[in-house]
Design a protein around this motif. Structure first.
Motif, short mmCIF file in Angstrom:
data_model
loop_
_atom_site.label_atom_id
_atom_site.label_comp_id
_atom_site.label_asym_id
_atom_site.label_seq_id
_atom_site.Cartn_x
_atom_site.Cartn_y
_atom_site.Cartn_z
N LEU A 93 0.66 -1.43 -0.15
CA LEU A 93 0.54 0.17 -0.17
C LEU A 93 0.87 1.33 -0.06
CD1 LEU A 93 -2.58 -1.21 2.60
CD2 LEU A 93 -2.88 -0.92 0.77
N ALA A 94 0.44 2.59 -0.26
CA ALA A 94 0.88 3.13 -0.59
C ALA A 94 0.72 4.18 0.32
CB ALA A 94 1.02 4.35 -1.88
N ALA A 95 1.95 5.05 1.01
CA ALA A 95 1.28 6.15 2.46
C ALA A 95 0.74 7.35 1.77
CB ALA A 95 2.63 6.46 3.29
N PRO A 96 -0.30 8.00 2.16
CA PRO A 96 -1.13 7.75 3.73
C PRO A 96 -1.92 6.21 3.34
CG PRO A 96 -2.09 9.32 3.02
CD PRO A 96 -1.12 9.31 1.58
N ARG A 97 -1.61 5.20 4.40
CA ARG A 97 -2.43 3.82 3.74
C ARG A 97 -4.28 3.60 4.75
NH1 ARG A 97 2.55 3.17 5.85
NH2 ARG A 97 4.23 1.94 4.25
N ALA A 98 -5.00 2.49 3.35
CA ALA A 98 -6.42 2.93 4.22
C ALA A 98 -6.29 1.20 4.37
CB ALA A 98 -7.03 3.61 3.17
N ALA A 99 -6.99 0.56 5.69
CA ALA A 99 -6.81 -1.41 5.33
C ALA A 99 -7.43 -1.12 6.35
CB ALA A 99 -5.36 -1.22 6.22
N TRP A 100 -8.46 -2.45 4.95
CA TRP A 100 -10.24 -2.31 5.86
C TRP A 100 -10.49 -3.52 6.35
CZ3 TRP A 100 -14.58 0.61 4.18
CH2 TRP A 100 -16.23 0.00 3.92
N GLN A 112 2.43 3.21 10.33
CA GLN A 112 1.76 4.74 10.26
C GLN A 112 1.63 5.64 10.84
OE1 GLN A 112 5.57 5.04 7.26
NE2 GLN A 112 6.33 3.47 7.58
N ALA A 113 2.05 6.77 11.30
CA ALA A 113 1.42 7.80 11.69
C ALA A 113 0.69 8.31 10.23
CB ALA A 113 2.15 9.19 12.23
N ASP A 114 -0.54 8.44 10.15
CA ASP A 114 -1.42 8.80 9.09
C ASP A 114 -1.87 8.52 8.21
OD1 ASP A 114 -2.47 11.34 8.09
OD2 ASP A 114 -1.47 11.97 6.57
N ASP A 115 -1.96 6.92 8.93
CA ASP A 115 -2.54 5.81 8.39
C ASP A 115 -3.55 5.39 8.24
OD1 ASP A 115 0.19 5.19 6.36
OD2 ASP A 115 1.03 3.66 7.38
N THR A 116 -4.39 4.58 8.16
CA THR A 116 -6.37 4.52 9.10
C THR A 116 -6.65 3.12 9.05
OG1 THR A 116 -6.42 6.65 7.61
CG2 THR A 116 -8.16 5.10 8.79
N LEU A 156 -4.42 3.48 19.47
CA LEU A 156 -3.60 3.90 18.50
C LEU A 156 -3.08 5.37 18.13
CD1 LEU A 156 -5.80 1.96 15.64
CD2 LEU A 156 -3.56 1.56 16.13
N ARG A 157 -4.34 6.33 18.87
CA ARG A 157 -4.07 7.62 18.78
C ARG A 157 -2.31 8.53 18.79
NH1 ARG A 157 -8.83 8.96 21.75
NH2 ARG A 157 -9.86 8.86 19.80
N HIS A 190 -5.27 6.21 12.04
CA HIS A 190 -6.25 7.08 12.67
C HIS A 190 -7.40 5.60 12.63
CE1 HIS A 190 -6.06 11.02 11.00
NE2 HIS A 190 -4.92 10.57 10.07
N TYR A 191 -8.84 5.53 13.32
CA TYR A 191 -9.37 4.15 13.18
C TYR A 191 -10.35 4.58 12.87
CZ TYR A 191 -11.55 0.25 15.04
OH TYR A 191 -12.44 -0.87 15.70
N VAL A 192 -11.08 4.02 11.69
CA VAL A 192 -12.59 4.78 11.62
C VAL A 192 -13.13 3.35 11.27
CG1 VAL A 192 -13.96 5.41 9.14
CG2 VAL A 192 -11.89 6.52 9.93
#
Ligand SMILES: NC(=O)c1ccc[n+]([C@@H]2O[C@H](COP(=O)([O-])OP(=O)(O)OC[C@H]3O[C@@H](n4cnc5c(N)ncnc54)[C@H](O)[C@@H]3O)[C@@H](O)[C@H]2O)c1
Ligand SMILES: O=C(O)[C@H](O)[C@@H](O)[C@H](O)[C@H](O)COP(=O)(O)O
Length: 328
Positions: A57-64, A85-89, A108-109, A114-116
């Motif tokens: 994944l390219a940063a900032p990453r998003a993994a669901w 890493q920081a700013d990933d979600t 995680l904060r 981030h956490y969604v």
């Protein structure tokens, strides 16, 4: 936009397919290599491990994660938190308990991750119809994922606009909301599922009464041999109780009115229990929802201890015996 998806079952697999169809890209991982292969065939990029997925994944990453709620989701979020890493979600789209989201987001904060949480409704029909999504998280992370949500949501479709909503957040009309901070998405989805139990129970009981309208115990002039499939069908058309659950009921009855394929053992994933717990915490009466939940528990008992005790007490105070051949 690029998304990593972990868990490619009935939900995760179709979510990826819907994203790919709309021009997004996906890196996919499942512990079952066959599930991964099927999505690679559809155009996704394979990952053989969580490490692999994060590296692709390219940063900032998003993994669901679209995984069974509980231990599996918990372990996956913990593993991702060590890899991202920081700013990933990290996104949890499964039916997790909202309290777990609140805790994970706080853990995680400090790392800046981030956490969604995304309460996702639509089941196996989502690929075609789109998914209704109830989202919790910080605004920056939720807004960044907007292209993903927009593709997954059903869109306006043919549903008429609600008068009086002009100027309000347009996302609700498209089929997704940013409900609030972390946990709010799963909280709203939890209540959605509590309501689902109540609605399902109402249809089930109504059709059961209709089915027994021909009972020999009723006066002959008031016995009816009703066609349940036709009743479900006619109620779909202009009646007050039309709904998607009724559409599914009509389909099931059109296939086999006697429902021979089912034993009637009804499971629950936990959402109904959490809904009742929330009602208790808030001191809100939830009579229909709790009764629907308890009816599911009862569905799993062939002979109930409570019912036996009722019979024992009746025998004790009145000498009432159970019928030798009970009518069921
Ligand atoms: N099925 C529905 O109608 C529906 C609707 C909304 C939400 N949900 C929720 O979505 C989530 C997924 O549901 P589903 O119906 O797709 O489940 P599923 O059982 O069909 O798929 C789960 C997938 O996760 C994979 N998996 C399990 N453990 C894993 C691990 N440790 N690492 C990687 N992959 C792993 C499995 O191999 C499987 O492919 C659940 O939380 C469920 O409650 C389901
Ligand atoms: O909105 C939906 O798409 C459904 O509610 C969905 O979340 C799913 O089918 C539940 O997992 C079933 O929940 P129970 O197992 O508790 O009935």
């Amino acid at each position: 936009m690029q998304l990593g998806m972990i868990g490619l079952g009935r939900m995760g697999g179709n979510i990826v397919r819907r994203l790919l169809k709309d021009g997004h890209t996906a890196v996919v991982y499942d512990r079952d290599p066959k599930a991964v292969a099927a999505l690679v065939e559809a155009g996704a990029t394979r990952a053989d491990s969580l490490e692999d997925l994060v590296a692709e994944l390219a940063a900032p990453r998003a993994a669901w994660g679209m995984l069974p709620a509980g231990a599996i989701t918990e372990e996956t979020v913990a593993a991702l938190s060590g890899l991202m890493q920081a700013d990933d979600t990290i996104i949890d789209g499964g039916n997790s308990f909202y309290g777990d989201d609140v805790r994970r987001a706080a853990e995680l904060r400090p790392k800046g991750i981030h956490y969604v949480d995304v309460g996702t409704s639509g089941g196996v029909w989502g690929l075609e119809r789109g998914y209704c999504m109830m989202i919790g998280g910080d605004t920056e992370a939720v807004d960044r994922l907007d292209p993903i949500f927009r593709t997954l949501a059903p869109g306006m479709g043919e549903i008429p606009r609600t008068p009086g909503r002009e100027g309000r957040d347009p996302r609700a009309e498209l089929g997704y909301i940013h409900a609030g901070p972390c946990g709010a998405g799963h909280f709203v989805k939890m209540i959605h599922n509590g309501i689902e139990y109540g609605l399902m129970q109402a249809y089930a009981e109504g059709f059961d009464i209709l089915r027994h309208a021909g009972s020999k115990d009723l006066p002959e002039a008031r016995r009816y041999d009703l066609n349940l499939g036709d009743i479900a069908e006619v109620w779909r058309r202009g009646s007050v109780v039309s709904s998607w659950l009724l559409d599914l009921t009509a389909s099931a009855l059109a296939g086999d009115e006697h429902l021979e394929d089912y034993s009637g053992f009804v499971e629950d994933s936990g959402e109904g229990r959490w809904t009742i717990n929330a009602a208790v915490e808030e001191a809100v009466p939830a009579t229909v929802l709790s009764s629907a939940l308890y009816r599911r528990f009862r569905s799993r008992e062939h002979e109930s201890y409570a019912d036996k005790l009722l019979s024992a007490m009746r025998r004790g105070f009145g000498g009432h015996l159970e019928p030798k051949q009970p009518k069921m």
